[in-house]
Scaffold this active site. Structure first.
Site, PDB file in Angstrom:
ATOM      1  N   THR A  73      31.453   7.840  62.887  1.00 19.31           N
ATOM      2  CA  THR A  73      31.357   8.403  64.259  1.00 19.31           C
ATOM      3  C   THR A  73      32.055   7.299  65.170  1.00 19.31           C
ATOM      4  OG1 THR A  73      28.895   9.161  63.944  1.00 19.31           O
ATOM      5  CG2 THR A  73      29.455   8.575  65.954  1.00 19.31           C
ATOM      6  N   ASN A 141      31.955  18.778  56.114  1.00 17.52           N
ATOM      7  CA  ASN A 141      30.689  18.256  55.735  1.00 17.52           C
ATOM      8  C   ASN A 141      29.600  19.394  55.030  1.00 17.52           C
ATOM      9  OD1 ASN A 141      31.046  18.568  58.422  1.00 17.52           O
ATOM     10  ND2 ASN A 141      28.658  17.984  58.748  1.00 17.52           N
ATOM     11  N   GLN A 169      34.492  13.058  54.866  1.00 17.00           N
ATOM     12  CA  GLN A 169      33.969  13.602  53.512  1.00 17.00           C
ATOM     13  C   GLN A 169      34.939  13.819  52.336  1.00 17.00           C
ATOM     14  OE1 GLN A 169      30.991  14.342  52.952  1.00 17.00           O
ATOM     15  NE2 GLN A 169      29.883  14.268  55.045  1.00 17.00           N
ATOM     16  N   SER A 189      34.259   6.701  56.359  1.00 14.34           N
ATOM     17  CA  SER A 189      32.787   6.078  56.566  1.00 14.34           C
ATOM     18  C   SER A 189      32.498   5.526  55.030  1.00 14.34           C
ATOM     19  CB  SER A 189      31.869   7.440  57.095  1.00 14.34           C
ATOM     20  OG  SER A 189      30.527   6.868  56.924  1.00 14.34           O
ATOM     21  N   HIS A 191      29.593   5.042  53.733  1.00 13.83           N
ATOM     22  CA  HIS A 191      28.353   5.595  53.083  1.00 13.83           C
ATOM     23  C   HIS A 191      28.417   7.038  52.286  1.00 13.83           C
ATOM     24  CE1 HIS A 191      26.241   8.191  55.987  1.00 13.83           C
ATOM     25  NE2 HIS A 191      27.102   7.822  56.767  1.00 13.83           N
ATOM     26  N   CYS A 310      21.161  16.768  60.914  1.00 20.42           N
ATOM     27  CA  CYS A 310      21.087  16.229  62.168  1.00 20.42           C
ATOM     28  C   CYS A 310      20.371  15.023  62.291  1.00 20.42           C
ATOM     29  CB  CYS A 310      21.172  17.229  63.196  1.00 20.42           C
ATOM     30  SG  CYS A 310      19.932  18.472  63.085  1.00 20.42           S
TER      31      CYS A 310
END
Ligand code: PLP
Length: 373
Positions: A73, A141, A169, A189, A191, A310
């Site tokens: 993000t 995603n 992704q 990212s 994770h 979300c």
């Protein structure tokens, strides 16, 4: 996560790889501020530098092109703000961290397979002399659809625009190459491929313009102020090194989809006509709302997701599927199944059995009503 669970929601987050976990514990135990000149500081700096090399290698970048962030993000927000272009064109299927990063973005539509419309992009860019930034994701995603990034770069650069690619992704699952693609900015990212949550990177081609809005110390070559998350970065580096060595094949995904379509021929796999991540299936279960599916699978010990997970935990209608022209009622029946480094074939078998059970249960319970009518 209890071991008894079948975890097929890697696009939401992937379980942490044991080697990444160990690297984090070691870094936490050692402590040290990478900016300190003494021994403890130098050791922490060495960990961050090692991770920088590992992350750079995952995406064919130079270590100096990697700026660590607090995740995908932040990387997306920073790229869109920091490139210094007032005009922003983004695809209709971007993650909210791109779509909502700033006001006034121009949306470029996608086709039925979720692929960005290059013709519209080209025309939109030609319509104004204002220098632009184009942001198109590497892999979606929800559907796993892979965008034609090299073509986006060709069209955008020809019009003098810069290109940002959200590869959150894609990286660690399929090959992603900053220079091969020719993009100016790339977001990552940890994770999503077995590193920890809360750490990521903005990878920038050397020479790409960037102004940071973070003021403070001179960390990350003055591009991202704030003491580095040393343990998170160490875990990110190890996960990147492991992920780069074991990129996924399509065998399980294709087998899973073929079986589910055999059980329910009216089911639909989204983005099937496009190149997709080998680890993502987005499929409808005709007549069964995704929320019902997610709850039923959860009761069966299977973790999957309805559309985008979300932050509020609420299931909303998938904007991605709607942008692909899927009818709203049908979009509400779409389930996302995503695998990753820890997935074993038994997980897929377990999902197939539960999917079959639920589908038969629902269609059977519909039958008497249908006969009575
Ligand atoms: N971009 C995409 C495509 C994602 O799927 C996600 C996470 O779901 C993000 C960005 C945000 O990444 P992070 O969770 O690290 O902030």
């Amino acid at each position: 996560m209890p071991a008894a669970h079948t975890y097929l929601d890697h696009n939401a987050t992937s379980p942490i790889r044991p080697a990444a976990f160990d690297a984090m514990v070691e870094a936490l135990q050692a402590g040290g501020n990478p900016s300190s000149v003494h021994r403890a500081g130098r050791t922490a700096r060495a960990r961050v530098d090692a991770a920088r090399r590992q992350v750079a290698a995952l995406v064919g970048a130079l270590p100096a092109e990697v700026v660590f962030t607090s995740g995908g993000t932040e990387a997306n927000n920073s790229a869109l703000a920091g490139a210094g272009r007032k005009r922003l064109l983004v695809s209709a299927v971007e993650h909210d961290s791109v779509l909502k990063a700033t006001r006034g973005v121009e949306i470029v539509p996608v086709d039925r397979n979720g692929l960005v419309d290059l013709g519209v992009l080209e025309k939109s860019l030609a319509a104004s002399a204002e220098p632009a930034l184009v942001s198109v994701m590497f892999a979606n995603n929800e559907t796993g659809v892979l965008q034609p990034i090299a073509d986006v770069v060709r069209v955008a650069h020809a019009a003098g625009a810069l290109v940002h690619c959200d590869a959150v992704q894609g990286a660690g699952k399929v090959s992603v190459d900053l220079h091969g693609l020719g993009v100016d900015y790339l977001s990552l990212s940890a994770h999503k491929f077995g590193g920890p949550t809360g750490v990521g990177a903005l990878v920038m081609r050397s020479g790409a313009p960037f102004v940071s809005d973070r003021l403070g110390g001179g960390q990350e070559a003055n591009l991202r102020a704030g003491t580095e998350n040393v343990a998170g970065i160490a875990g990110f580096g190890v996960a990147a090194a492991e992920a780069g060595g074991g990129l996924a094949t399509t065998e399980w995904r294709d087998g899973l989809e073929a079986t589910l379509l055999e059980i329910a021929p009216a089911a639909r796999v989204y983005g099937m006509g496009a190149g997709r991540l080998p680890s993502t299936t987005c499929i409808s279960m005709p007549g069964v709302r995704a929320e019902t599916q997610v709850m039923a699978f959860d009761l069966a010990g299977i973790c999957v997701s309805a559309g985008a997970a979300c932050s509020s935990g609420k299931v909303t209608r998938s904007a991605v599927l709607l942008a692909m022209g899927v009818e709203p009622a049908e979009a509400e029946t779409a389930l996302r199944i995503s695998f990753g480094w820890s997935t074993v074939s038994e997980d897929i078998e377990c999902l197939i059995a539960a999917w079959r059970d639920l589908y038969i249960r629902v269609t059977d319970s519909d039958m008497p009503r249908a006969r009575a009518a």
